[in-house]
Design a protein around this motif. Sequence first.
Motif, PDB file in Angstrom:
ATOM      1  N   ILE A 232       3.868   5.214   3.914  1.00  0.00           N
ATOM      2  CA  ILE A 232       3.107   6.447   4.141  1.00  0.00           C
ATOM      3  C   ILE A 232       3.990   7.651   3.812  1.00  0.00           C
ATOM      4  N   LEU A 233       3.521   8.369   2.814  1.00  0.00           N
ATOM      5  CA  LEU A 233       4.305   9.441   2.214  1.00  0.00           C
ATOM      6  C   LEU A 233       3.938  10.794   2.832  1.00  0.00           C
ATOM      7  N   LEU A 234       4.943  11.534   3.273  1.00  0.00           N
ATOM      8  CA  LEU A 234       4.708  12.916   3.688  1.00  0.00           C
ATOM      9  C   LEU A 234       5.016  13.752   2.449  1.00  0.00           C
ATOM     10  N   ALA A 235       3.947  14.168   1.746  1.00  0.00           N
ATOM     11  CA  ALA A 235       4.094  14.683   0.380  1.00  0.00           C
ATOM     12  C   ALA A 235       4.436  16.175   0.380  1.00  0.00           C
ATOM     13  N   ASP A 236       5.674  16.467   0.789  1.00  0.00           N
ATOM     14  CA  ASP A 236       6.086  17.878   0.807  1.00  0.00           C
ATOM     15  C   ASP A 236       6.324  18.414  -0.608  1.00  0.00           C
TER      16      ASP A 236
ATOM     17  N   LEU B 203      -2.237  -1.308  -4.037  1.00  0.00           N
ATOM     18  CA  LEU B 203      -3.442  -0.789  -3.378  1.00  0.00           C
ATOM     19  C   LEU B 203      -3.176   0.638  -2.935  1.00  0.00           C
ATOM     20  N   VAL B 204      -4.082   1.547  -3.306  1.00  0.00           N
ATOM     21  CA  VAL B 204      -3.907   2.947  -2.923  1.00  0.00           C
ATOM     22  C   VAL B 204      -5.204   3.452  -2.271  1.00  0.00           C
ATOM     23  N   PRO B 205      -5.209   3.581  -0.942  1.00  0.00           N
ATOM     24  CA  PRO B 205      -6.412   4.073  -0.274  1.00  0.00           C
ATOM     25  C   PRO B 205      -6.557   5.567  -0.521  1.00  0.00           C
ATOM     26  N   VAL B 206      -7.685   5.957  -1.085  1.00  0.00           N
ATOM     27  CA  VAL B 206      -7.870   7.368  -1.443  1.00  0.00           C
ATOM     28  C   VAL B 206      -9.325   7.795  -1.270  1.00  0.00           C
ATOM     29  N   GLY B 207      -9.530   9.091  -1.258  1.00  0.00           N
ATOM     30  CA  GLY B 207     -10.880   9.625  -1.346  1.00  0.00           C
ATOM     31  C   GLY B 207     -11.316   9.599  -2.806  1.00  0.00           C
TER      32      GLY B 207
ATOM     33  N   ILE C  91       0.852  -1.191   0.000  1.00  0.00           N
ATOM     34  CA  ILE C  91       0.000   0.000   0.000  1.00  0.00           C
ATOM     35  C   ILE C  91       0.884   1.236   0.000  1.00  0.00           C
ATOM     36  N   LEU C  92       0.524   2.207  -0.853  1.00  0.00           N
ATOM     37  CA  LEU C  92       1.188   3.508  -0.774  1.00  0.00           C
ATOM     38  C   LEU C  92       0.097   4.535  -0.544  1.00  0.00           C
ATOM     39  N   THR C  93       0.288   5.349   0.470  1.00  0.00           N
ATOM     40  CA  THR C  93      -0.692   6.380   0.753  1.00  0.00           C
ATOM     41  C   THR C  93       0.041   7.586   1.326  1.00  0.00           C
ATOM     42  N   GLY C  94      -0.626   8.714   1.394  1.00  0.00           N
ATOM     43  CA  GLY C  94       0.073   9.872   1.936  1.00  0.00           C
ATOM     44  C   GLY C  94      -0.756  11.124   1.913  1.00  0.00           C
ATOM     45  N   ASP C  95      -0.183  12.174   2.476  1.00  0.00           N
ATOM     46  CA  ASP C  95      -0.871  13.457   2.561  1.00  0.00           C
ATOM     47  C   ASP C  95       0.091  14.587   2.221  1.00  0.00           C
ATOM     48  N   ARG C  96      -0.447  15.607   1.585  1.00  0.00           N
ATOM     49  CA  ARG C  96       0.333  16.834   1.398  1.00  0.00           C
ATOM     50  C   ARG C  96       0.562  17.475   2.767  1.00  0.00           C
TER      51      ARG C  96
ATOM     52  N   SER D  29       4.063  12.852 -10.863  1.00  0.00           N
ATOM     53  CA  SER D  29       4.830  12.631  -9.641  1.00  0.00           C
ATOM     54  C   SER D  29       4.102  11.637  -8.732  1.00  0.00           C
ATOM     55  N   GLN D  30       2.776  11.763  -8.686  1.00  0.00           N
ATOM     56  CA  GLN D  30       2.002  10.826  -7.868  1.00  0.00           C
ATOM     57  C   GLN D  30       2.077   9.408  -8.447  1.00  0.00           C
ATOM     58  N   ALA D  31       2.093   9.313  -9.775  1.00  0.00           N
ATOM     59  CA  ALA D  31       2.249   7.996 -10.403  1.00  0.00           C
ATOM     60  C   ALA D  31       3.615   7.407 -10.051  1.00  0.00           C
ATOM     61  N   ALA D  32       4.626   8.276  -9.988  1.00  0.00           N
ATOM     62  CA  ALA D  32       5.966   7.807  -9.597  1.00  0.00           C
ATOM     63  C   ALA D  32       5.954   7.332  -8.141  1.00  0.00           C
ATOM     64  N   ASP D  33       5.286   8.086  -7.275  1.00  0.00           N
ATOM     65  CA  ASP D  33       5.189   7.675  -5.860  1.00  0.00           C
ATOM     66  C   ASP D  33       4.621   6.259  -5.749  1.00  0.00           C
ATOM     67  N   ILE D  34       3.543   6.046  -6.492  1.00  0.00           N
ATOM     68  CA  ILE D  34       2.843   4.768  -6.379  1.00  0.00           C
ATOM     69  C   ILE D  34       3.666   3.641  -7.006  1.00  0.00           C
ATOM     70  N   SER D  35       4.163   3.898  -8.227  1.00  0.00           N
ATOM     71  CA  SER D  35       4.825   2.789  -8.922  1.00  0.00           C
ATOM     72  C   SER D  35       6.216   2.496  -8.368  1.00  0.00           C
TER      73      SER D  35
ATOM     74  N   ASP E 195     -12.133  11.825  -4.790  1.00  0.00           N
ATOM     75  CA  ASP E 195     -11.571  12.903  -5.618  1.00  0.00           C
ATOM     76  C   ASP E 195     -10.225  12.508  -6.228  1.00  0.00           C
ATOM     77  N   GLN E 196      -9.627  11.429  -5.690  1.00  0.00           N
ATOM     78  CA  GLN E 196      -8.309  11.012  -6.189  1.00  0.00           C
ATOM     79  C   GLN E 196      -8.403   9.915  -7.255  1.00  0.00           C
ATOM     80  N   LEU E 197      -9.620   9.481  -7.578  1.00  0.00           N
ATOM     81  CA  LEU E 197      -9.742   8.394  -8.561  1.00  0.00           C
ATOM     82  C   LEU E 197      -9.117   8.738  -9.918  1.00  0.00           C
TER      83      LEU E 197
HETATM   84  N1  TRP Z   1      -2.589  13.607  -3.391  1.00  0.00           N
HETATM   85  C1  TRP Z   1      -2.552  13.275  -1.989  1.00  0.00           C
HETATM   86  C2  TRP Z   1      -3.172  14.445  -1.196  1.00  0.00           C
HETATM   87  O1  TRP Z   1      -3.741  15.323  -1.752  1.00  0.00           O
HETATM   88  C3  TRP Z   1      -1.137  13.051  -1.508  1.00  0.00           C
HETATM   89  C4  TRP Z   1      -0.371  12.039  -2.276  1.00  0.00           C
HETATM   90  C5  TRP Z   1       0.805  12.220  -2.944  1.00  0.00           C
HETATM   91  C6  TRP Z   1      -0.709  10.673  -2.488  1.00  0.00           C
HETATM   92  N2  TRP Z   1       1.231  11.104  -3.538  1.00  0.00           N
HETATM   93  C7  TRP Z   1       0.325  10.114  -3.284  1.00  0.00           C
HETATM   94  C8  TRP Z   1      -1.781   9.870  -2.094  1.00  0.00           C
HETATM   95  C9  TRP Z   1       0.278   8.789  -3.707  1.00  0.00           C
HETATM   96  C10 TRP Z   1      -1.826   8.542  -2.502  1.00  0.00           C
HETATM   97  C11 TRP Z   1      -0.804   8.007  -3.307  1.00  0.00           C
HETATM   98  O2  TRP Z   1      -3.088  14.493   0.006  1.00  0.00           O
END
Ligand code: TRP
Length: 338
Positions: free
Chosen positions: A43-47, A150-154, A10-15, A138-144, A156-158
């Motif tokens: 869990i990504l801290l998306a700075d 599996l990417v848990p998202v709201g 799983i990759l997930t994260g927040d700005r 960049s988000q595609a790079a984070d995930i791949s 709006d992120q689909l």
């Molecule tokens: N876009 C997410 C947000 O708005 C943060 C985020 C960055 C993210 N890279 C991601 C979420 C990869 C899931 C997968 O908070």
Amino acid sequence: MSTVASKPIILTGDRTTGPLHLGHFVGSLRTRVAMQDQAEQFILLADLQALTDNASQHRKVTSNVIEVALDNLAAGVDPQRSTIFIQSQVPELAELTTLLMNFVTVARLERNPTIKEEIRQRGFERDIPAGFLTYPVSQAADISAFRATLVPVGDDQLPMIEQTNELVRRFNSSVGSQVLLECAAQVSRVGRLPGIDGKSKMSKSLGNTIPLGATPAEIASAVKAMYTDEHHLRAADPGQVEGNVVFSFLDAFEPDTGLVEDLKARYRRGGLGDSEIKRLLESRLQAVIAPIRRERDRLAMDRGAVMALLQQGTKRAREKAAATLRDVKRALGLSYFE
Ligand code: TRP
């Protein structure tokens, strides 16, 4: 061959634009805690992503890295079982982004509905930062990079997940091998928590949140200000449950669903006052937030220790991302000195 079934990644994260709030708790933090043993979780801290629309406020972005980390840890994310890391400190992600940038067109980026909506909200019009338009790459790079499936998202992120999978397919077909993996979105069952004003989702920029570190007095005044039903003037009047923020919160936080159904029926019939449902909700929220706030305050006393955890997590994350980047570069023939 390994006999141990491998866990999904799983990759997930927040700005990192501000501390997290109850909307994050319901939508993602609770799931992160629950998934720790079932999946290998990053869990990504998306700075870096936060900078794409906050370039003039870099201090806000960097100072909130530790705040978002504290929120995750206080909510129960265990850094031994989940890898928490800082996006900007994994340069492999930036390099992978640059490579993937060649597999998407500007027109496709401009069609991304989430990006379109965000451009409208931020009033960019024609002055869109290039980094912002391309953050889905960049988000595609984070995930791949983490080979996450599996990417848990709201919801709006689909469109981001869809765009990630498109990039993965284009890359794989260009190099003629399945180097990158497609992923699936895991949309939260509870959905979105409304803001306390009832107008839209809970969001810091709208000022309608309850932060995870809220004090008892802040919780009390947020519940007091909560939107209910503007036509429900007296307790005896029939009231509306749909769109009533107190009931949305009770759905999210009151484990006794029978009790909530009973209250809804009484509220609809008439004879149940706003003050009574608010009293119940306030005591629930106080009970949910108190241990989180206590743990957050305790962890915040030793910020050096938290940064050390993030440094360890970032090191683990770099190893994983570097392995994927190496495969990507080899597939493209960019491995001259090997
Ligand atoms: N876009 C997410 C947000 O708005 C943060 C985020 C960055 C993210 N890279 C991601 C979420 C990869 C899931 C997968 O908070």
